[in-house]
Design a protein around this motif. Structure first.
Motif, mmCIF file in Angstrom:
data_model
loop_
_atom_site.group_PDB
_atom_site.id
_atom_site.type_symbol
_atom_site.label_atom_id
_atom_site.label_comp_id
_atom_site.label_asym_id
_atom_site.label_seq_id
_atom_site.Cartn_x
_atom_site.Cartn_y
_atom_site.Cartn_z
ATOM 1 N N GLU A 55 -30.329 -28.142 28.617
ATOM 2 C CA GLU A 55 -31.321 -27.256 27.998
ATOM 3 C C GLU A 55 -30.715 -26.521 26.819
ATOM 4 N N ASP A 56 -29.448 -26.140 26.946
ATOM 5 C CA ASP A 56 -28.655 -25.603 25.851
ATOM 6 C C ASP A 56 -27.196 -25.825 26.209
ATOM 7 N N GLU A 57 -26.286 -25.285 25.413
ATOM 8 C CA GLU A 57 -24.869 -25.564 25.652
ATOM 9 C C GLU A 57 -24.330 -24.866 26.895
ATOM 10 N N ASP A 58 -25.099 -23.956 27.484
ATOM 11 C CA ASP A 58 -24.646 -23.215 28.651
ATOM 12 C C ASP A 58 -25.390 -23.555 29.931
ATOM 13 N N LEU A 59 -26.361 -24.469 29.875
ATOM 14 C CA LEU A 59 -27.180 -24.740 31.053
ATOM 15 C C LEU A 59 -27.638 -26.194 31.057
ATOM 16 N N TYR A 60 -27.400 -26.884 32.174
ATOM 17 C CA TYR A 60 -27.922 -28.235 32.296
ATOM 18 C C TYR A 60 -28.256 -28.543 33.756
ATOM 19 N N ALA A 61 -29.145 -29.525 33.929
ATOM 20 C CA ALA A 61 -29.506 -30.030 35.247
ATOM 21 C C ALA A 61 -29.167 -31.508 35.289
ATOM 22 N N GLU A 62 -28.760 -31.977 36.462
ATOM 23 C CA GLU A 62 -28.444 -33.391 36.575
ATOM 24 C C GLU A 62 -28.913 -33.952 37.908
ATOM 25 N N VAL A 63 -29.324 -35.208 37.847
ATOM 26 C CA VAL A 63 -29.745 -35.969 39.014
ATOM 27 C C VAL A 63 -28.807 -37.160 39.139
ATOM 28 N N THR A 64 -28.389 -37.472 40.360
ATOM 29 C CA THR A 64 -27.421 -38.548 40.559
ATOM 30 C C THR A 64 -27.920 -39.555 41.584
ATOM 31 N N ALA A 65 -27.347 -40.748 41.517
ATOM 32 C CA ALA A 65 -27.696 -41.785 42.479
ATOM 33 C C ALA A 65 -27.260 -41.389 43.884
ATOM 34 N N ALA A 66 -26.144 -40.696 43.984
ATOM 35 C CA ALA A 66 -25.613 -40.331 45.296
ATOM 36 C C ALA A 66 -26.532 -39.374 46.039
ATOM 37 N N ALA A 67 -27.126 -38.413 45.314
ATOM 38 C CA ALA A 67 -27.968 -37.401 45.965
ATOM 39 C C ALA A 67 -29.433 -37.803 46.026
ATOM 40 N N GLY A 68 -29.872 -38.666 45.113
ATOM 41 C CA GLY A 68 -31.271 -39.070 45.085
ATOM 42 C C GLY A 68 -32.089 -38.242 44.111
ATOM 43 N N PRO A 69 -33.272 -38.704 43.741
ATOM 44 C CA PRO A 69 -34.059 -38.079 42.672
ATOM 45 C C PRO A 69 -34.703 -36.751 43.052
ATOM 46 N N ASP A 70 -34.763 -36.413 44.337
ATOM 47 C CA ASP A 70 -35.391 -35.158 44.744
ATOM 48 C C ASP A 70 -34.394 -34.021 44.893
ATOM 49 N N VAL A 71 -33.147 -34.304 44.559
ATOM 50 C CA VAL A 71 -32.077 -33.313 44.643
ATOM 51 C C VAL A 71 -31.418 -33.210 43.274
ATOM 52 N N ALA A 72 -31.067 -32.016 42.880
ATOM 53 C CA ALA A 72 -30.448 -31.835 41.563
ATOM 54 C C ALA A 72 -29.329 -30.802 41.643
ATOM 55 N N SER A 73 -28.501 -30.831 40.634
ATOM 56 C CA SER A 73 -27.493 -29.791 40.433
ATOM 57 C C SER A 73 -27.813 -29.063 39.142
ATOM 58 N N VAL A 74 -27.694 -27.754 39.175
ATOM 59 C CA VAL A 74 -27.860 -26.937 37.984
ATOM 60 C C VAL A 74 -26.523 -26.277 37.693
ATOM 61 N N VAL A 75 -26.045 -26.448 36.479
ATOM 62 C CA VAL A 75 -24.741 -25.909 36.084
ATOM 63 C C VAL A 75 -24.953 -24.885 34.982
ATOM 64 N N ARG A 76 -24.380 -23.709 35.166
ATOM 65 C CA ARG A 76 -24.511 -22.610 34.213
ATOM 66 C C ARG A 76 -23.118 -22.144 33.814
ATOM 67 N N ARG A 77 -22.915 -21.967 32.512
ATOM 68 C CA ARG A 77 -21.627 -21.487 32.020
ATOM 69 C C ARG A 77 -21.721 -20.007 31.667
ATOM 70 N N TYR A 78 -20.709 -19.253 32.097
ATOM 71 C CA TYR A 78 -20.580 -17.841 31.757
ATOM 72 C C TYR A 78 -19.206 -17.624 31.140
ATOM 73 N N SER A 79 -19.107 -16.708 30.209
ATOM 74 C CA SER A 79 -17.839 -16.462 29.523
ATOM 75 C C SER A 79 -17.481 -14.989 29.583
ATOM 76 N N PHE A 80 -16.192 -14.727 29.658
ATOM 77 C CA PHE A 80 -15.697 -13.349 29.586
ATOM 78 C C PHE A 80 -14.322 -13.371 28.921
ATOM 79 N N THR A 81 -13.967 -12.267 28.313
ATOM 80 C CA THR A 81 -12.699 -12.151 27.601
ATOM 81 C C THR A 81 -11.815 -11.136 28.303
ATOM 82 N N ALA A 82 -10.634 -11.566 28.662
ATOM 83 C CA ALA A 82 -9.707 -10.703 29.386
ATOM 84 C C ALA A 82 -8.899 -9.856 28.403
ATOM 85 N N VAL A 83 -8.231 -8.846 28.948
ATOM 86 C CA VAL A 83 -7.337 -7.992 28.182
ATOM 87 C C VAL A 83 -5.919 -8.231 28.676
ATOM 88 N N LEU A 84 -4.986 -8.341 27.751
ATOM 89 C CA LEU A 84 -3.594 -8.580 28.097
ATOM 90 C C LEU A 84 -2.721 -7.615 27.314
#
Length: 219
Positions: free
Chosen positions: A102-131
């Motif tokens: 959907e954008d560079e930080d969010l996608y959905a995927e369907v796989t043969a292993a899980a079948g078409p009625d199951v999906a994975s949603v992956v979301r990216r979050y970013s943070f900057t540490a202090v050193l």
């Protein structure tokens, strides 16, 4: 050996009140042909994908597409529809995975292993540490939620609720802070952060049919 081939095509633009430019990635798997050295002829794969994308490109999914008369065109449902259309194509080999970004930080995927009625949603979050009092590395945290696509909402999880959870439990405590002090560790890797703090902070509390995983990319 059964390698996969990922093919990325131009995004599909959806003209509606809330539109998206989608990026589709399709992976097929199979044995390497001893004569051609390929799993599948990429020309055939490209032809099939371009023909399919033409049907969806610059369309109002709510009004123009028959696939969504009885379901919400979420990324999960769109990925499932694309899977069903590609699975019936004999020229592209064995379908292994469909990923819809959907954008560079969010996608959905369907796989043969899980079948078409199951999906994975992956979301990216970013943070900057202090050193040592200065801006340190920027970390990427990938949260994956896996489960059945809800027949009413068309989603695996409420992304807004996930955003609020991760912001409260991860981004706010980590961003602009010294990670070693927050976690009480003298050294830190992405794996140790995921196995320790993230695993306990983001573990599903009320969904037994949903699995979550976490990955922090070492800067």
């Amino acid at each position: 050996m059964r390698p996969g081939i990922a093919r990325s095509l131009a995004p599909a633009t959806i003209r509606r009140a809330h539109g998206h430019n989608y990026l589709l990635e399709v992976t097929v798997a199979g044995d390497v042909d001893p004569k051609t050295g390929m799993v599948i002829n990429l020309f055939d794969l490209k032809r099939v994908l371009l023909d399919m994308i033409e049907e969806f490109d610059h369309k109002n999914f709510n009004l123009d597409m028959p696939y969504f008369t009885d379901r919400i065109p979420t990324s999960e449902n769109i990925a499932r529809v694309l899977w069903s259309k590609l699975e019936s194509q004999p020229d592209i080999g064995k379908l292994h995975q469909v990923r819809l970004c959907e954008d560079e930080d969010l996608y959905a995927e369907v796989t043969a292993a899980a079948g078409p009625d199951v999906a994975s949603v992956v979301r990216r979050y970013s943070f900057t540490a202090v050193l040592d009092g200065h801006q340190g590395h920027t970390w990427d945290c990938f949260v994956t939620v896996h489960g059945a696509i809800d027949p009413v909402t068309g989603m695996v999880t409420d992304v807004g609720a996930l955003d609020r959870l991760v912001k409260a439990q991860v981004v706010q405590p980590f961003d602009q802070h010294h990670l070693g002090e927050v976690l009480g560790a003298s050294s830190l890797t992405g794996r140790s952060a995921c196995q320790g703090y993230l695993g306990s902070s983001l573990r599903p509390r009320d969904r037994r049919d949903v699995a979550e995983s976490y990955a922090c990319a070492d800067p």
